[in-house]
Design an enzyme around this catalytic site. Structure first.
Site, mmCIF file in Angstrom:
data_model
loop_
_atom_site.group_PDB
_atom_site.id
_atom_site.type_symbol
_atom_site.label_atom_id
_atom_site.label_comp_id
_atom_site.label_asym_id
_atom_site.label_seq_id
_atom_site.Cartn_x
_atom_site.Cartn_y
_atom_site.Cartn_z
ATOM 1 N N LYS A 90 -0.793 11.969 -4.240
ATOM 2 C CA LYS A 90 -0.428 10.668 -4.819
ATOM 3 C C LYS A 90 1.082 10.610 -5.026
ATOM 4 O O LYS A 90 1.787 11.595 -4.907
ATOM 5 C CB LYS A 90 -1.122 10.455 -6.175
ATOM 6 C CG LYS A 90 -2.636 10.521 -6.132
ATOM 7 C CD LYS A 90 -3.243 9.367 -5.399
ATOM 8 C CE LYS A 90 -4.771 9.478 -5.389
ATOM 9 N NZ LYS A 90 -5.387 8.438 -4.618
ATOM 10 N N SER A 100 -5.634 6.141 0.635
ATOM 11 C CA SER A 100 -4.814 5.530 -0.412
ATOM 12 C C SER A 100 -3.316 5.748 -0.221
ATOM 13 O O SER A 100 -2.518 5.072 -0.858
ATOM 14 C CB SER A 100 -5.222 6.053 -1.792
ATOM 15 O OG SER A 100 -4.830 7.396 -1.961
#
Length: 148
Positions: free
Chosen positions: A90, A45
């Site tokens: 993230k 991701s």
């Protein structure tokens, strides 16, 4: 007398070497425990910035220097709330009080479009999220594909 002096010099240089080795080990332990931590990236991701199985070092001390030091755009590592044995990496999209909306990969924070040049078009997920207010003491984080 010379043989004894040479022996003493060898003994003291051996002690100095052990002292230096011990100090180096203590210094390395302090760095790893309190300042830097190795982390393995798991998942895709955050590509292309971070690749799956890549190993990185994170600075654990940076965000302890003051309140509100986490800013939008920072890459952070945190323990996954539903399984504290897993670390997630993230990017911070919203800080406390922000209104965040995502419409087909276009991110809006407080009704203003956010430029995300670190996400090439071929990596973007087609994600939408209705206007959400980030609660106090929380951050909205997403992978660079703009997915959770």
């Amino acid at each position: 007398m010379d043989d004894q002096s040479a022996t003493e010099r060898g003994f003291f240089s051996g002690i100095a070497w052990l002292r230096d080795l011990a100090l180096s080990v203590v210094f390395a332990i302090v760095l790893i425990v309190f300042l830097y931590q190795p982390v393995k990236v798991e998942g895709t991701s955050m590509m292309p910035a971070l690749n799956d199985q890549e190993r990185i070092f994170i600075n654990k001390f940076t965000y302890r220097l003051g309140p509100n030091s986490v800013v939008r755009g920072d890459t952070v590592v945190f323990l996954y709330p539903l399984d504290p044995t897993k670390s997630y990496i993230k990017r911070v999209i919203g800080v406390p009080g922000d209104h965040v909306e995502i419409t087909d990969v276009k991110v809006y924070v407080n009704k203003m479009p956010v430029d995300v040049p670190y996400v090439p078009d071929e990596y973007r997920d087609h994600l939408s999220m209705s206007d959400t207010t980030v609660p106090m003491d929380y951050y909205l984080v997403l992978g660079d594909h703009l997915s959770s």
